[in-house]
Design a protein around this motif. Structure first.
Motif, PDB file in Angstrom:
ATOM      1  N   SER A  87      16.124 -20.564  43.448  1.00 49.40           N
ATOM      2  CA  SER A  87      14.834 -19.916  43.175  1.00 49.40           C
ATOM      3  C   SER A  87      14.877 -18.452  43.609  1.00 49.40           C
ATOM      4  CB  SER A  87      13.710 -20.637  43.920  1.00 49.40           C
ATOM      5  OG  SER A  87      13.878 -20.494  45.327  1.00 49.40           O
ATOM      6  N   PHE A  88      13.910 -17.683  43.126  1.00 47.27           N
ATOM      7  CA  PHE A  88      13.793 -16.289  43.540  1.00 47.27           C
ATOM      8  C   PHE A  88      13.540 -16.220  45.046  1.00 47.27           C
ATOM      9  CE2 PHE A  88      11.232 -12.139  43.337  1.00 47.27           C
ATOM     10  CZ  PHE A  88      12.375 -11.349  43.276  1.00 47.27           C
ATOM     11  N   GLN A  89      12.807 -17.194  45.576  1.00 47.31           N
ATOM     12  CA  GLN A  89      12.523 -17.227  46.999  1.00 47.31           C
ATOM     13  C   GLN A  89      13.815 -17.382  47.817  1.00 47.31           C
ATOM     14  OE1 GLN A  89      10.714 -19.101  44.684  1.00 47.31           O
ATOM     15  NE2 GLN A  89       9.077 -17.564  44.718  1.00 47.31           N
ATOM     16  N   ALA A  90      14.667 -18.288  47.387  1.00 49.08           N
ATOM     17  CA  ALA A  90      15.947 -18.484  48.089  1.00 49.08           C
ATOM     18  C   ALA A  90      16.840 -17.257  47.949  1.00 49.08           C
ATOM     19  CB  ALA A  90      16.650 -19.725  47.550  1.00 49.08           C
ATOM     20  N   TYR A  91      16.806 -16.634  46.772  1.00 45.19           N
ATOM     21  CA  TYR A  91      17.590 -15.424  46.510  1.00 45.19           C
ATOM     22  C   TYR A  91      17.212 -14.313  47.487  1.00 45.19           C
ATOM     23  CZ  TYR A  91      19.307 -11.473  43.605  1.00 45.19           C
ATOM     24  OH  TYR A  91      19.938 -10.341  43.130  1.00 45.19           O
ATOM     25  N   LEU A  92      15.915 -14.119  47.706  1.00 47.26           N
ATOM     26  CA  LEU A  92      15.466 -13.060  48.608  1.00 47.26           C
ATOM     27  C   LEU A  92      15.762 -13.398  50.061  1.00 47.26           C
ATOM     28  CD1 LEU A  92      12.032 -12.170  46.968  1.00 47.26           C
ATOM     29  CD2 LEU A  92      14.163 -10.880  46.805  1.00 47.26           C
ATOM     30  N   ARG A  93      15.478 -14.608  50.451  1.00 47.51           N
ATOM     31  CA  ARG A  93      15.699 -15.009  51.846  1.00 47.51           C
ATOM     32  C   ARG A  93      17.162 -14.835  52.252  1.00 47.51           C
ATOM     33  NH1 ARG A  93      13.381 -20.700  53.358  1.00 47.51           N
ATOM     34  NH2 ARG A  93      11.599 -19.473  54.100  1.00 47.51           N
ATOM     35  N   ASN A  94      18.057 -15.053  51.310  1.00 39.17           N
ATOM     36  CA  ASN A  94      19.482 -14.981  51.604  1.00 39.17           C
ATOM     37  C   ASN A  94      20.119 -13.674  51.132  1.00 39.17           C
ATOM     38  OD1 ASN A  94      20.178 -17.794  52.738  1.00 39.17           O
ATOM     39  ND2 ASN A  94      18.983 -18.276  50.909  1.00 39.17           N
ATOM     40  N   TYR A  95      19.288 -12.650  50.888  1.00 42.39           N
ATOM     41  CA  TYR A  95      19.817 -11.372  50.418  1.00 42.39           C
ATOM     42  C   TYR A  95      20.705 -10.750  51.489  1.00 42.39           C
ATOM     43  CZ  TYR A  95      19.780  -7.637  46.989  1.00 42.39           C
ATOM     44  OH  TYR A  95      20.158  -6.754  46.009  1.00 42.39           O
ATOM     45  N   LYS A  96      21.829 -10.186  51.050  1.00 41.68           N
ATOM     46  CA  LYS A  96      22.809  -9.620  51.974  1.00 41.68           C
ATOM     47  C   LYS A  96      22.290  -8.331  52.610  1.00 41.68           C
ATOM     48  CE  LYS A  96      26.945 -11.516  49.762  1.00 41.68           C
ATOM     49  NZ  LYS A  96      28.238 -11.176  49.099  1.00 41.68           N
ATOM     50  N   LEU A  97      22.603  -8.178  53.893  1.00 40.73           N
ATOM     51  CA  LEU A  97      22.273  -6.973  54.636  1.00 40.73           C
ATOM     52  C   LEU A  97      23.554  -6.256  55.070  1.00 40.73           C
ATOM     53  CD1 LEU A  97      19.493  -8.310  57.062  1.00 40.73           C
ATOM     54  CD2 LEU A  97      19.166  -7.122  54.886  1.00 40.73           C
ATOM     55  N   LYS A  98      23.446  -4.966  55.220  1.00 42.87           N
ATOM     56  CA  LYS A  98      24.536  -4.204  55.810  1.00 42.87           C
ATOM     57  C   LYS A  98      24.522  -4.415  57.324  1.00 42.87           C
ATOM     58  CE  LYS A  98      24.690  -0.774  52.110  1.00 42.87           C
ATOM     59  NZ  LYS A  98      24.690   0.662  51.753  1.00 42.87           N
ATOM     60  N   PRO A  99      25.592  -4.069  58.024  1.00 37.37           N
ATOM     61  CA  PRO A  99      25.649  -4.310  59.473  1.00 37.37           C
ATOM     62  C   PRO A  99      24.468  -3.707  60.214  1.00 37.37           C
ATOM     63  CG  PRO A  99      27.813  -3.695  58.652  1.00 37.37           C
ATOM     64  CD  PRO A  99      26.863  -3.509  57.500  1.00 37.37           C
ATOM     65  N   PHE A 100      24.071  -4.371  61.293  1.00 35.99           N
ATOM     66  CA  PHE A 100      22.932  -3.923  62.092  1.00 35.99           C
ATOM     67  C   PHE A 100      23.162  -2.487  62.569  1.00 35.99           C
ATOM     68  CE2 PHE A 100      20.424  -3.427  65.944  1.00 35.99           C
ATOM     69  CZ  PHE A 100      19.204  -3.953  65.547  1.00 35.99           C
ATOM     70  N   GLY A 101      22.127  -1.680  62.484  1.00 33.54           N
ATOM     71  CA  GLY A 101      22.232  -0.292  62.885  1.00 33.54           C
ATOM     72  C   GLY A 101      22.510   0.659  61.740  1.00 33.54           C
ATOM     73  N   THR A 102      22.753   0.113  60.529  1.00 33.79           N
ATOM     74  CA  THR A 102      22.972   0.970  59.362  1.00 33.79           C
ATOM     75  C   THR A 102      21.751   1.845  59.124  1.00 33.79           C
ATOM     76  OG1 THR A 102      24.462  -0.614  58.305  1.00 33.79           O
ATOM     77  CG2 THR A 102      23.396   1.002  56.872  1.00 33.79           C
ATOM     78  N   LYS A 103      21.959   3.114  58.869  1.00 31.21           N
ATOM     79  CA  LYS A 103      20.867   4.051  58.672  1.00 31.21           C
ATOM     80  C   LYS A 103      20.359   4.031  57.232  1.00 31.21           C
ATOM     81  CE  LYS A 103      22.171   7.269  62.348  1.00 31.21           C
ATOM     82  NZ  LYS A 103      22.503   8.682  62.685  1.00 31.21           N
ATOM     83  N   ILE A 104      19.101   4.426  57.066  1.00 32.04           N
ATOM     84  CA  ILE A 104      18.507   4.607  55.742  1.00 32.04           C
ATOM     85  C   ILE A 104      19.014   5.932  55.176  1.00 32.04           C
ATOM     86  CG2 ILE A 104      16.363   4.929  54.459  1.00 32.04           C
ATOM     87  CD1 ILE A 104      14.975   3.263  56.650  1.00 32.04           C
TER      88      ILE A 104
END
Length: 289
Positions: free
Chosen positions: A67-84
Protein backbone atom coordinates in the motif's frame (compact mmCIF):
# COMPACT_ATOMS: atom_id res chain seq x y z
CA UNK A 1 9.20 56.78 -8.77
CA UNK A 2 8.33 53.61 -10.70
CA UNK A 3 11.57 51.94 -9.55
CA UNK A 4 10.83 52.98 -5.97
CA UNK A 5 7.35 51.43 -6.10
CA UNK A 6 8.77 48.20 -7.53
CA UNK A 7 11.37 48.08 -4.74
CA UNK A 8 8.72 48.63 -2.06
CA UNK A 9 6.54 45.91 -3.61
CA UNK A 10 9.38 43.40 -3.64
CA UNK A 11 10.28 44.22 -0.03
CA UNK A 12 6.64 43.71 1.04
CA UNK A 13 6.37 40.31 -0.66
CA UNK A 14 9.71 39.24 0.79
CA UNK A 15 8.51 40.15 4.28
CA UNK A 16 5.36 38.06 3.83
CA UNK A 17 7.35 35.05 2.64
CA UNK A 18 9.78 35.36 5.56
CA UNK A 19 6.91 35.56 8.04
CA UNK A 20 5.21 32.49 6.56
CA UNK A 21 8.33 30.35 6.19
CA UNK A 22 10.53 31.51 9.06
CA UNK A 23 11.54 28.87 11.64
CA UNK A 24 9.76 28.92 14.98
CA UNK A 25 12.21 31.18 16.80
CA UNK A 26 11.26 30.23 20.34
CA UNK A 27 11.88 26.59 19.55
CA UNK A 28 15.17 27.03 17.73
CA UNK A 29 17.06 27.40 20.98
CA UNK A 30 15.29 24.45 22.63
CA UNK A 31 17.50 21.39 22.68
CA UNK A 32 15.96 17.93 22.71
CA UNK A 33 16.76 16.22 26.02
CA UNK A 34 19.23 13.33 25.79
CA UNK A 35 16.77 10.85 27.30
CA UNK A 36 14.14 11.85 24.77
CA UNK A 37 16.55 11.45 21.86
CA UNK A 38 17.61 8.01 23.06
CA UNK A 39 14.03 6.77 23.43
CA UNK A 40 12.46 8.19 20.25
CA UNK A 41 15.27 8.52 17.71
CA UNK A 42 17.32 5.63 16.38
CA UNK A 43 20.26 7.27 14.65
CA UNK A 44 21.12 4.02 12.86
CA UNK A 45 17.66 3.74 11.31
CA UNK A 46 17.64 4.16 7.53
CA UNK A 47 13.88 4.14 6.98
CA UNK A 48 11.20 6.33 8.51
CA UNK A 49 9.90 3.41 10.57
CA UNK A 50 13.34 2.48 11.84
CA UNK A 51 14.47 6.06 12.50
CA UNK A 52 11.62 6.97 14.89
CA UNK A 53 10.34 4.84 17.75
CA UNK A 54 6.71 4.95 18.85
CA UNK A 55 6.22 6.61 22.27
CA UNK A 56 5.47 4.48 25.29
CA UNK A 57 1.84 3.36 25.23
CA UNK A 58 1.53 3.79 21.46
CA UNK A 59 1.86 1.28 18.67
CA UNK A 60 2.06 1.83 14.94
CA UNK A 61 -1.21 1.47 13.05
CA UNK A 62 -1.05 -1.62 10.80
CA UNK A 63 -0.92 -1.07 7.05
CA UNK A 64 -1.19 -3.45 4.11
CA UNK A 65 1.97 -4.62 2.35
CA UNK A 66 2.26 -2.88 -1.03
CA UNK A 67 0.00 0.00 0.00
CA UNK A 68 0.97 3.66 -0.28
CA UNK A 69 0.95 3.72 3.53
CA UNK A 70 3.54 0.94 3.74
CA UNK A 71 5.58 2.60 0.98
CA UNK A 72 5.83 5.85 2.96
CA UNK A 73 6.46 4.26 6.34
CA UNK A 74 9.37 2.31 4.89
CA UNK A 75 10.78 5.14 2.76
CA UNK A 76 14.58 5.18 2.76
CA UNK A 77 16.44 7.88 4.67
CA UNK A 78 19.97 9.14 4.28
CA UNK A 79 22.31 8.69 7.29
CA UNK A 80 21.40 10.58 10.45
CA UNK A 81 22.82 14.09 10.45
CA UNK A 82 22.53 14.57 6.68
CA UNK A 83 21.97 18.25 5.93
CA UNK A 84 19.15 19.77 3.88
CA UNK A 85 20.60 20.84 0.53
CA UNK A 86 19.03 23.32 -1.89
CA UNK A 87 18.68 22.53 -5.60
CA UNK A 88 21.82 24.57 -6.35
CA UNK A 89 23.94 22.44 -3.96
CA UNK A 90 24.03 25.11 -1.26
CA UNK A 91 23.08 24.27 2.31
CA UNK A 92 19.66 25.41 3.52
CA UNK A 93 20.15 28.28 5.96
CA UNK A 94 18.52 26.44 8.91
CA UNK A 95 19.35 22.84 9.77
CA UNK A 96 17.63 22.39 13.13
CA UNK A 97 14.10 21.52 12.05
CA UNK A 98 14.56 17.94 10.80
CA UNK A 99 15.57 14.49 12.04
CA UNK A 100 15.98 12.83 8.66
CA UNK A 101 16.45 13.46 4.95
CA UNK A 102 14.62 11.23 2.49
CA UNK A 103 16.69 9.45 -0.14
CA UNK A 104 15.19 11.30 -3.08
CA UNK A 105 17.14 13.45 -5.57
CA UNK A 106 16.64 17.20 -5.83
CA UNK A 107 16.66 18.26 -9.52
CA UNK A 108 19.02 21.09 -10.40
CA UNK A 109 16.26 22.95 -12.27
CA UNK A 110 14.72 24.21 -9.02
CA UNK A 111 11.21 23.00 -9.90
CA UNK A 112 10.71 20.31 -7.23
CA UNK A 113 9.28 22.52 -4.49
CA UNK A 114 6.90 21.64 -1.64
CA UNK A 115 3.87 20.35 -3.56
CA UNK A 116 6.06 18.99 -6.36
CA UNK A 117 8.04 16.77 -3.98
CA UNK A 118 4.85 15.08 -2.77
CA UNK A 119 3.57 14.77 -6.35
CA UNK A 120 6.81 13.02 -7.25
CA UNK A 121 6.64 10.59 -4.33
CA UNK A 122 3.03 9.69 -5.11
CA UNK A 123 3.80 9.32 -8.83
CA UNK A 124 6.84 7.12 -8.22
CA UNK A 125 4.76 4.86 -5.99
CA UNK A 126 2.16 4.44 -8.75
CA UNK A 127 4.92 3.85 -11.33
CA UNK A 128 6.70 1.26 -9.19
CA UNK A 129 3.43 -0.59 -8.52
CA UNK A 130 2.35 -0.81 -12.17
CA UNK A 131 -0.43 1.75 -11.71
CA UNK A 132 0.87 4.18 -14.32
CA UNK A 133 -2.64 4.80 -15.66
CA UNK A 134 -3.48 6.59 -12.39
CA UNK A 135 -0.70 9.16 -12.74
CA UNK A 136 -2.21 12.54 -13.57
CA UNK A 137 -2.77 15.95 -12.00
CA UNK A 138 -4.70 19.14 -12.57
CA UNK A 139 -2.93 22.32 -13.58
CA UNK A 140 -3.76 25.39 -11.51
CA UNK A 141 -6.06 26.32 -14.39
CA UNK A 142 -8.08 23.16 -13.66
CA UNK A 143 -7.02 21.25 -16.79
CA UNK A 144 -6.13 17.59 -16.17
CA UNK A 145 -2.95 16.21 -17.72
CA UNK A 146 -2.06 12.53 -17.37
CA UNK A 147 1.19 10.68 -17.81
CA UNK A 148 -0.48 8.48 -20.43
CA UNK A 149 -1.30 11.50 -22.63
CA UNK A 150 2.24 12.83 -22.27
CA UNK A 151 3.73 9.42 -23.10
CA UNK A 152 1.56 9.31 -26.23
CA UNK A 153 3.15 12.57 -27.36
CA UNK A 154 0.62 15.20 -26.26
CA UNK A 155 1.94 18.51 -24.96
CA UNK A 156 0.15 21.51 -23.41
CA UNK A 157 -0.21 24.78 -25.29
CA UNK A 158 -0.73 27.41 -22.60
CA UNK A 159 -1.82 30.98 -23.24
CA UNK A 160 -2.86 32.64 -20.01
CA UNK A 161 -5.68 30.51 -18.59
CA UNK A 162 -6.33 28.93 -21.98
CA UNK A 163 -4.89 25.41 -22.18
CA UNK A 164 -5.10 22.96 -25.05
CA UNK A 165 -3.25 19.70 -25.73
CA UNK A 166 -1.75 18.69 -29.06
CA UNK A 167 0.18 15.67 -30.26
CA UNK A 168 3.59 17.14 -31.09
CA UNK A 169 6.02 14.38 -30.01
CA UNK A 170 6.66 10.69 -30.60
CA UNK A 171 5.39 8.05 -28.19
CA UNK A 172 7.82 7.50 -25.35
CA UNK A 173 6.92 5.48 -22.25
CA UNK A 174 10.44 5.50 -20.75
CA UNK A 175 11.33 6.39 -17.16
CA UNK A 176 13.41 9.33 -18.39
CA UNK A 177 10.37 10.70 -20.21
CA UNK A 178 8.29 10.17 -17.07
CA UNK A 179 10.50 12.65 -15.21
CA UNK A 180 10.15 15.14 -18.08
CA UNK A 181 6.39 14.81 -17.63
CA UNK A 182 6.76 15.54 -13.92
CA UNK A 183 8.66 18.72 -14.75
CA UNK A 184 5.59 19.91 -16.68
CA UNK A 185 3.40 19.14 -13.67
CA UNK A 186 5.80 20.98 -11.36
CA UNK A 187 5.56 24.06 -13.57
CA UNK A 188 1.77 24.25 -13.82
CA UNK A 189 0.50 22.58 -10.64
CA UNK A 190 0.99 23.38 -6.96
CA UNK A 191 -0.66 23.67 -3.58
CA UNK A 192 -3.64 25.57 -4.98
CA UNK A 193 -4.38 22.99 -7.69
CA UNK A 194 -3.97 20.11 -5.23
CA UNK A 195 -6.30 21.78 -2.73
CA UNK A 196 -8.95 22.32 -5.40
CA UNK A 197 -8.53 18.89 -6.98
CA UNK A 198 -8.15 16.44 -4.11
CA UNK A 199 -10.81 15.08 -1.72
CA UNK A 200 -11.05 16.98 1.57
CA UNK A 201 -10.82 15.24 4.94
CA UNK A 202 -13.38 16.80 7.24
CA UNK A 203 -12.78 14.67 10.34
CA UNK A 204 -9.25 14.52 11.71
CA UNK A 205 -10.03 11.09 13.18
CA UNK A 206 -10.05 9.79 9.59
CA UNK A 207 -6.46 10.89 8.89
CA UNK A 208 -4.05 8.22 7.72
CA UNK A 209 -0.58 7.84 6.27
CA UNK A 210 -0.40 9.55 2.87
CA UNK A 211 -2.86 12.32 3.74
CA UNK A 212 -1.63 15.91 3.58
CA UNK A 213 -1.86 19.06 5.65
CA UNK A 214 -2.28 21.87 3.12
CA UNK A 215 -2.58 25.60 2.64
CA UNK A 216 -3.44 26.18 -0.99
CA UNK A 217 -2.23 29.43 -2.48
CA UNK A 218 0.70 31.62 -3.43
CA UNK A 219 2.48 31.26 -1.16
CA UNK A 220 1.00 28.02 0.13
CA UNK A 221 2.51 24.97 1.74
CA UNK A 222 1.89 21.25 2.10
CA UNK A 223 3.28 18.41 4.22
CA UNK A 224 2.55 14.69 4.13
CA UNK A 225 1.73 12.22 6.91
CA UNK A 226 4.29 9.41 6.63
CA UNK A 227 3.58 7.36 9.76
CA UNK A 228 0.98 7.04 12.49
CA UNK A 229 0.64 5.43 15.91
CA UNK A 230 -2.26 4.92 18.28
CA UNK A 231 -2.73 4.25 22.00
CA UNK A 232 -5.35 2.26 23.89
CA UNK A 233 -7.60 5.34 24.16
CA UNK A 234 -7.65 5.79 20.39
CA UNK A 235 -5.41 8.87 20.46
CA UNK A 236 -3.43 9.10 17.22
CA UNK A 237 -0.10 10.76 16.55
CA UNK A 238 1.68 11.28 13.24
CA UNK A 239 5.04 11.85 11.58
CA UNK A 240 5.36 14.44 8.79
CA UNK A 241 7.75 15.15 5.96
CA UNK A 242 7.97 18.05 3.56
CA UNK A 243 9.67 19.57 0.56
CA UNK A 244 10.17 23.30 0.53
CA UNK A 245 10.76 26.50 -1.40
CA UNK A 246 13.42 26.89 -2.68
CA UNK A 247 13.51 23.30 -3.96
CA UNK A 248 15.52 21.27 -1.46
CA UNK A 249 15.95 17.90 0.22
CA UNK A 250 12.68 16.32 1.31
CA UNK A 251 12.96 15.95 5.08
CA UNK A 252 11.29 14.39 8.11
CA UNK A 253 10.42 17.25 10.45
CA UNK A 254 10.73 17.74 14.18
CA UNK A 255 7.84 18.96 16.29
CA UNK A 256 9.38 22.22 17.50
CA UNK A 257 6.33 23.21 19.55
CA UNK A 258 6.31 20.09 21.74
CA UNK A 259 9.76 18.57 22.22
CA UNK A 260 8.34 16.04 24.71
CA UNK A 261 6.69 14.15 21.86
CA UNK A 262 8.76 15.36 18.87
CA UNK A 263 8.89 14.34 16.07
CA UNK A 264 5.34 13.04 16.58
CA UNK A 265 2.39 15.41 16.06
CA UNK A 266 -1.22 15.56 17.14
CA UNK A 267 -3.25 16.85 14.19
CA UNK A 268 -6.63 18.59 14.31
CA UNK A 269 -8.71 20.24 11.59
CA UNK A 270 -8.89 24.07 11.76
CA UNK A 271 -6.11 24.15 14.38
CA UNK A 272 -2.90 26.21 14.39
CA UNK A 273 -0.12 23.74 13.55
CA UNK A 274 3.49 24.95 13.35
CA UNK A 275 5.58 22.62 11.17
CA UNK A 276 9.31 23.35 11.17
CA UNK A 277 9.60 26.60 9.18
CA UNK A 278 5.90 27.17 8.41
CA UNK A 279 2.72 27.67 10.43
CA UNK A 280 -0.68 26.42 9.26
CA UNK A 281 -3.15 28.82 10.88
CA UNK A 282 -6.38 27.08 9.85
CA UNK A 283 -5.36 23.53 9.12
CA UNK A 284 -7.01 21.64 6.27
CA UNK A 285 -6.34 18.14 5.01
CA UNK A 286 -6.59 16.42 1.64
CA UNK A 287 -5.95 12.92 0.34
CA UNK A 288 -4.73 11.53 -2.98
CA UNK A 289 -7.48 9.73 -4.85
Amino acid sequence: MKKLLVFVGIAFITAILFYQFKPIEYAKSTLIPTAYTASYINKDGLTIKNRVNAPKGYKRVPCTAGSFQAYLRNYKLKPFGTKIINYDDTEYFWQRGHIGVLDIPVPKNGLQQCADALIRIRSEYLWDNNRKGEIGFNFTSGHYFSWEKYAEGYRPNIKGNSVSFHKTAYKNHSKDNFYKYLNIIYMYSGTLSLYNELPKINNSKDLKIGDMLIKGGSPGHIVMICDEAINASGDKIYLLFQGNTPAQSVHLVKNLEDTTQSPWYHLEKDAVIPVSNYTFYNSKFVSFK
